[in-house]
Design a protein around this motif. Sequence first.
Motif, PDB file in Angstrom:
ATOM      1  N   GLY A  40      33.250  38.814  46.574  1.00  0.00           N
ATOM      2  CA  GLY A  40      33.435  37.378  46.050  1.00  0.00           C
ATOM      3  C   GLY A  40      32.515  37.076  44.701  1.00  0.00           C
ATOM      4  O   GLY A  40      33.123  36.457  43.766  1.00  0.00           O
ATOM      5  N   ASN A  41      31.466  37.840  44.497  1.00  0.00           N
ATOM      6  CA  ASN A  41      30.455  37.325  43.444  1.00  0.00           C
ATOM      7  C   ASN A  41      30.907  37.925  42.277  1.00  0.00           C
ATOM      8  O   ASN A  41      30.330  37.607  41.082  1.00  0.00           O
ATOM      9  N   GLU A  42      31.947  38.680  42.509  1.00  0.00           N
ATOM     10  CA  GLU A  42      32.407  39.557  41.062  1.00  0.00           C
ATOM     11  C   GLU A  42      33.151  38.599  40.508  1.00  0.00           C
ATOM     12  O   GLU A  42      33.820  38.985  39.415  1.00  0.00           O
ATOM     13  N   VAL A  43      33.699  37.668  40.855  1.00  0.00           N
ATOM     14  CA  VAL A  43      34.294  36.304  40.248  1.00  0.00           C
ATOM     15  C   VAL A  43      33.650  35.978  38.871  1.00  0.00           C
ATOM     16  O   VAL A  43      34.270  35.648  37.940  1.00  0.00           O
ATOM     17  N   PHE A  44      32.637  35.990  38.902  1.00  0.00           N
ATOM     18  CA  PHE A  44      31.414  35.714  37.678  1.00  0.00           C
ATOM     19  C   PHE A  44      31.588  36.765  36.504  1.00  0.00           C
ATOM     20  O   PHE A  44      31.574  36.526  35.361  1.00  0.00           O
ATOM     21  N   ASP A  45      31.955  37.964  36.932  1.00  0.00           N
ATOM     22  CA  ASP A  45      32.414  38.884  35.877  1.00  0.00           C
ATOM     23  C   ASP A  45      33.559  38.346  35.044  1.00  0.00           C
ATOM     24  O   ASP A  45      33.814  38.510  33.793  1.00  0.00           O
ATOM     25  N   VAL A  46      34.568  37.895  36.090  1.00  0.00           N
ATOM     26  CA  VAL A  46      35.725  37.565  35.202  1.00  0.00           C
ATOM     27  C   VAL A  46      35.436  36.257  34.431  1.00  0.00           C
ATOM     28  O   VAL A  46      36.133  36.378  33.269  1.00  0.00           O
ATOM     29  N   PHE A  47      34.847  35.168  35.142  1.00  0.00           N
ATOM     30  CA  PHE A  47      34.413  34.238  33.957  1.00  0.00           C
ATOM     31  C   PHE A  47      33.469  34.486  32.833  1.00  0.00           C
ATOM     32  O   PHE A  47      33.869  33.883  31.744  1.00  0.00           O
ATOM     33  N   GLU A  48      32.960  35.576  32.767  1.00  0.00           N
ATOM     34  CA  GLU A  48      31.978  36.099  31.504  1.00  0.00           C
ATOM     35  C   GLU A  48      33.049  36.281  30.570  1.00  0.00           C
ATOM     36  O   GLU A  48      32.902  36.064  29.420  1.00  0.00           O
ATOM     37  N   PHE A  49      34.075  37.047  30.945  1.00  0.00           N
ATOM     38  CA  PHE A  49      35.198  37.531  29.917  1.00  0.00           C
ATOM     39  C   PHE A  49      35.907  36.312  29.491  1.00  0.00           C
ATOM     40  O   PHE A  49      36.361  35.998  28.218  1.00  0.00           O
ATOM     41  N   LEU A  50      36.074  35.267  30.292  1.00  0.00           N
ATOM     42  CA  LEU A  50      36.546  33.956  30.077  1.00  0.00           C
ATOM     43  C   LEU A  50      35.984  33.297  28.863  1.00  0.00           C
ATOM     44  O   LEU A  50      36.533  32.344  28.116  1.00  0.00           O
ATOM     45  N   CYS A  70      45.904  32.191  42.044  1.00  0.00           N
ATOM     46  CA  CYS A  70      47.293  31.860  42.829  1.00  0.00           C
ATOM     47  C   CYS A  70      47.418  32.714  43.922  1.00  0.00           C
ATOM     48  O   CYS A  70      48.181  32.032  45.096  1.00  0.00           O
ATOM     49  N   THR A  71      46.772  33.676  44.154  1.00  0.00           N
ATOM     50  CA  THR A  71      46.926  34.594  45.431  1.00  0.00           C
ATOM     51  C   THR A  71      46.045  34.107  46.406  1.00  0.00           C
ATOM     52  O   THR A  71      46.390  33.942  47.729  1.00  0.00           O
ATOM     53  N   LEU A  72      44.986  33.568  46.162  1.00  0.00           N
ATOM     54  CA  LEU A  72      44.080  32.814  47.145  1.00  0.00           C
ATOM     55  C   LEU A  72      44.458  31.479  47.461  1.00  0.00           C
ATOM     56  O   LEU A  72      44.507  31.046  48.676  1.00  0.00           O
ATOM     57  N   LEU A  73      45.328  30.931  46.631  1.00  0.00           N
ATOM     58  CA  LEU A  73      46.087  29.474  46.949  1.00  0.00           C
ATOM     59  C   LEU A  73      47.128  29.878  47.950  1.00  0.00           C
ATOM     60  O   LEU A  73      47.276  29.249  49.096  1.00  0.00           O
ATOM     61  N   GLN A  74      47.883  30.749  47.624  1.00  0.00           N
ATOM     62  CA  GLN A  74      48.966  31.294  48.578  1.00  0.00           C
ATOM     63  C   GLN A  74      48.374  31.644  49.919  1.00  0.00           C
ATOM     64  O   GLN A  74      49.243  31.595  50.989  1.00  0.00           O
ATOM     65  N   ARG A  75      47.565  32.277  49.942  1.00  0.00           N
ATOM     66  CA  ARG A  75      46.683  32.842  51.338  1.00  0.00           C
ATOM     67  C   ARG A  75      46.038  31.919  52.022  1.00  0.00           C
ATOM     68  O   ARG A  75      45.601  32.008  53.082  1.00  0.00           O
ATOM     69  N   LYS A  76      45.798  30.740  51.274  1.00  0.00           N
ATOM     70  CA  LYS A  76      45.020  29.493  51.892  1.00  0.00           C
ATOM     71  C   LYS A  76      43.592  29.960  52.424  1.00  0.00           C
ATOM     72  O   LYS A  76      42.876  29.367  53.178  1.00  0.00           O
ATOM     73  N   GLU A  77      43.159  30.577  51.196  1.00  0.00           N
ATOM     74  CA  GLU A  77      41.851  31.215  51.361  1.00  0.00           C
ATOM     75  C   GLU A  77      40.817  30.416  50.139  1.00  0.00           C
ATOM     76  O   GLU A  77      39.704  30.695  50.094  1.00  0.00           O
ATOM     77  N   LEU A  78      41.199  28.941  49.940  1.00  0.00           N
ATOM     78  CA  LEU A  78      40.308  28.196  49.307  1.00  0.00           C
ATOM     79  C   LEU A  78      40.343  26.784  50.211  1.00  0.00           C
ATOM     80  O   LEU A  78      41.038  26.523  50.752  1.00  0.00           O
ATOM     81  N   VAL A  97      33.321  32.518  57.360  1.00  0.00           N
ATOM     82  CA  VAL A  97      34.693  32.349  56.678  1.00  0.00           C
ATOM     83  C   VAL A  97      34.882  30.973  55.816  1.00  0.00           C
ATOM     84  O   VAL A  97      35.294  31.124  54.419  1.00  0.00           O
ATOM     85  N   ASP A  98      34.317  29.907  56.347  1.00  0.00           N
ATOM     86  CA  ASP A  98      34.391  28.858  55.921  1.00  0.00           C
ATOM     87  C   ASP A  98      33.270  28.494  54.689  1.00  0.00           C
ATOM     88  O   ASP A  98      33.808  28.006  53.711  1.00  0.00           O
ATOM     89  N   LYS A  99      32.450  29.153  54.580  1.00  0.00           N
ATOM     90  CA  LYS A  99      31.449  29.342  53.491  1.00  0.00           C
ATOM     91  C   LYS A  99      32.054  30.033  52.337  1.00  0.00           C
ATOM     92  O   LYS A  99      31.893  29.650  51.179  1.00  0.00           O
ATOM     93  N   TYR A 100      32.526  31.053  52.619  1.00  0.00           N
ATOM     94  CA  TYR A 100      33.410  31.721  51.673  1.00  0.00           C
ATOM     95  C   TYR A 100      34.588  30.809  50.988  1.00  0.00           C
ATOM     96  O   TYR A 100      34.705  31.022  49.798  1.00  0.00           O
ATOM     97  N   HIS A 101      35.321  30.260  51.587  1.00  0.00           N
ATOM     98  CA  HIS A 101      36.304  29.526  51.297  1.00  0.00           C
ATOM     99  C   HIS A 101      36.032  28.427  50.310  1.00  0.00           C
ATOM    100  O   HIS A 101      36.526  27.937  49.361  1.00  0.00           O
ATOM    101  N   ILE A 102      34.683  27.735  50.806  1.00  0.00           N
ATOM    102  CA  ILE A 102      33.965  26.734  49.898  1.00  0.00           C
ATOM    103  C   ILE A 102      33.380  27.284  48.646  1.00  0.00           C
ATOM    104  O   ILE A 102      33.692  26.641  47.751  1.00  0.00           O
ATOM    105  N   PHE A 103      32.916  28.581  48.882  1.00  0.00           N
ATOM    106  CA  PHE A 103      32.483  29.213  47.582  1.00  0.00           C
ATOM    107  C   PHE A 103      33.389  29.464  46.602  1.00  0.00           C
ATOM    108  O   PHE A 103      33.435  29.080  45.345  1.00  0.00           O
TER     109      PHE A 103
END
Length: 451
Positions: A40-50, A70-78, A97-103
């Motif tokens: 999950g922390n690798e999302v910051f690598d995506v933001f760096e490119f952004l 969009c995939t996370l929304l569809q999977r209800k993982e937010l 699991v809840d902590k990951y969804h909050i993150f």
Amino acid sequence: MAPSKKRSVKPAKGAEKCIKTAKIDLVSTVGRILESSKHGNEVFDVFEFLQFEKETNVITAVNACSSLFCTLLQRKELFRGKLPAEDDALSGDYSAVDKYHIFMRHRYNNCVEMLLEHLSHELHEVQEASLCCLMKFAAGEGQDPLEDLDWSEHYSFPRELIQAVVDRLVSRTTDKSLLISRFHEFLEKEDVRYYVMSSIRENMGQVMEKSKGEVMPVYQHNVFTLMSNISIPKEELELSNFMVTQEAKHEDWKAAKLIEHKRTFERMWLAFLKYKLPSNMYKKVLVILHDAILPHMSNPTLMIDFLTAAYDVGGAISLLALNGLFVLIHQHNLDYPDFYKKLYNLLDPSIFHVKYRARFFHLANLFLSSSHLPVYLVAAFAKRLARLALTAPPTALLIVLPFIYNLIRRHPSCRVLIHRPSSEDDTAEALPSRCGQNCHVDQHTVVTKRG
């Protein structure tokens, strides 16, 4: 979106390789995040490119964000519901699991904020990619809401996200016409159009109140451009193209009712026109008023104050206001005092040199076609136009002379202006040029056609 192939400077040898590597890295990064929460922390690598300055990297990152969230929304993982602070989530009594969804929900919010900022990016390609990504998020939130919404009225539509997008589109400092033209595609969705209209009205109320009604040319231009891209269906049966499909009680949803669309459309335009506009904006509004605004209003007569003020301005603006007044007089029985007096006063030498002279003479012909008009009034117009024709340019004579001929032909009593066989005929005494003194004719005179 690929960069333009036409460049004045050839890119460095390693540049293309770096770009391809970036695409591969982001695709694989998104894949790892979606595969396991431990990445999950690798999302910051995506933001760096952004946040890079290079256009290609930013667009690649936007596409990666679109795929990821969009995939996370569809999977209800937010995380769904009222979002707790990240620190509270870490120390609170939440499952892993809840902590990951909050993150990830916090990261989603960060992504939305960055994309909204990119709507003001210096490159249009970045703006366009960000806009499309945000609208995908809106569609995803509509199907799987993240917040507890007011189900009795708005159901699951993501109003706050649409409001945020509209707020950026109607910038106060930058012309957003190009991006708004891209947004036109989304306005074809019934629910998007309904909530965009509400958002525009709410934004105008806030911005114009702060400016105390002062003219804001850039802002008002953006608002007008966005509003003029909105068209309302003619029949309720046409309301079938929705971005968010509601599973239950669809018939109670305001966005699914044509009458609510018309009311919101009407309130939006009235809110826009109640403030002082830039001088060139009056012409733009009046050009489209009669066929793009009035037919879609639930009560078109509310426009009378604006049209009356525009008609009194003079010049080209008065000419353009005739179209709207004609619709109100002809279709809604508007009684307009001294209408013909004001129409008569518009006849001066400048009428032959304005851009809208053909439209003016077309409307004037309609107004003067009624067989119920008093003969002195028609004669006054014929005499005024005949005098103006003496100094009119040759091209204008092609319009004026047939116009005068048709007036006299339609109203035979006016023939004494050009031929009086007997001096005892006192009909001519009834033809003074009195239009400047008293030309009040009610709406029935205006709209009743000869024959």
